[in-house]
Write an enzyme that holds these catalytic residues in place. Structure first.
Site, PDB file in Angstrom:
ATOM      1  N   LYS A  19       4.329  -0.263  -3.159  1.00 24.26           N
ATOM      2  CA  LYS A  19       3.938   1.050  -3.689  1.00 24.26           C
ATOM      3  C   LYS A  19       5.171   1.930  -3.751  1.00 24.26           C
ATOM      4  CE  LYS A  19       4.338   3.309   0.464  1.00 24.26           C
ATOM      5  NZ  LYS A  19       5.407   4.287   0.757  1.00 24.26           N
ATOM      6  N   SER A 112       0.942  -3.065   3.340  1.00 20.17           N
ATOM      7  CA  SER A 112       0.314  -3.837   2.274  1.00 20.17           C
ATOM      8  C   SER A 112      -0.096  -5.216   2.773  1.00 20.17           C
ATOM      9  CB  SER A 112       1.283  -3.956   1.093  1.00 20.17           C
ATOM     10  OG  SER A 112       0.648  -4.522  -0.029  1.00 20.17           O
ATOM     11  N   ASP A 144      -0.631   4.304   5.931  1.00 15.10           N
ATOM     12  CA  ASP A 144      -0.570   3.855   4.539  1.00 15.10           C
ATOM     13  C   ASP A 144      -1.532   2.711   4.231  1.00 15.10           C
ATOM     14  OD1 ASP A 144       1.361   5.699   3.971  1.00 15.10           O
ATOM     15  OD2 ASP A 144       3.000   4.267   3.700  1.00 15.10           O
TER      16      ASP A 144
END
Length: 291
Positions: A19, A112, A144
């Site tokens: 990202k 992630s 995140d």
């Protein structure tokens, strides 16, 4: 250097996409030490890859060691065990990681990987957790992680967990990777970090994002990042993503991004990827759901 390819024993292979933070404003420090922030996330078509295989003995085994990260401390293992505990699932998994995203780069590698583990094992173990439950579990692993669980470009507030989906243009990005590991904790504890940016509304976001309040602190502490910014700014407006080392500029097409990339020195690794409002992971899971 990438870890060895994922073996054929993996029955499920999924991407863990990068990202970018197109802007990052720090509004203040909370009583618990965390910071109130506003940020704009967009995904990239560039990713780690994870492979999963079912185990019936309840063991979680990550077969791809990451330098400096003990097995049980890896976010992948922690995510798997958290989901196992939450769902009371008796099954286990063998997991392999093909690591492509740099650690400490600010492009979300560890977060992630954790989100892909949660979604991948939900699929593999045939669990009935919904997205909200997985995002809540993800938040326990890192601020995140929920944005990767939800897989949609978003304007984020709070510590990054309050997400409002947004539709952005999807340009091509050139991302340079200065060879330095930036410590998020170090940046957020720096006395010179701006902590009083006025809040903005999602409708007033500048197209393509805006400034990153962490950038001046990172530039001061890490000359490698400052030098990369100076170099890339000769060709395209460039800024830092998150609190990591990676810096990026946007382009209308891949050809123009590649033209600039070819002018960067060999000592500054880089990659080109398209910005995406729906993550590679969610596009892949949707494809699997149609089979």
């Amino acid at each position: 250097m990438s870890t060895p390819a994922i073996p054929s024993a993996a029955t499920l292979r999924l991407p863990a996409p990068a990202k970018l933070n197109l802007m990052l404003h720090i509004l203040g420090r909370r009583a618990d030490g965390y910071h109130e922030l506003q940020t704009l996330f967009q995904f990239l078509d560039f990713a780690d890859e994870l492979g999963f295989a079912l185990r019936d003995d309840g063991e979680i085994r990550l077969h791809s060691p990451v330098d400096g990260v003990p097995h049980d401390s890896n976010l992948i293992v922690r995510a798997a065990r958290l989901l196992q505990q939450h769902s009371q699932c008796p099954l286990g998994a063998d997991i392999w990681l093909d690591k492509r995203l740099p650690m400490g780069g600010g492009i979300g590698g560890g977060s992630s990987d954790a989100a892909t583990t949660l979604l991948g094992l939900k699929h593999l173990w045939q669990l009935h957790c919904d997205e909200d439950q997985l995002a809540e579990l993800g938040l326990r692993l890192g601020a995140d992680v929920p944005v990767f669980v939800r897989g949609r470009a978003a304007f984020a507030e709070g510590v990054g967990e309050k997400l409002q989906p947004v539709t952005l243009s999807e340009p091509w990005f050139l991302v340079a990777i200065p060879q330095v590991l930036v410590s998020t904790a170090e940046i957020f504890s720096d006395a010179e970090l701006t902590r009083d940016s006025p809040p903005i509304k999602v409708r007033s976001l500048p197209e393509g994002g805006g400034r990153n309040d962490c950038q001046p602190v990172v530039e001061k502490r890490y000359p490698e990042v400052r030098n990369a910014l100076i170099l890339m700014n000769k060709f395209v407006p460039t800024r830092l993503t998150g609190t990591g080392s990676c810096v990026f500029g946007s382009f209308p097409n891949e050809v123009e991004a590649d033209r600039v990339r070819r002018q960067l020195p060999g000592t500054l690794p880089s990659f080109i990827a398209q910005g995406r409002n729906i993550s590679m992971l969610h596009r892949k899971l949707e494809e699997l759901g149609r089979k």
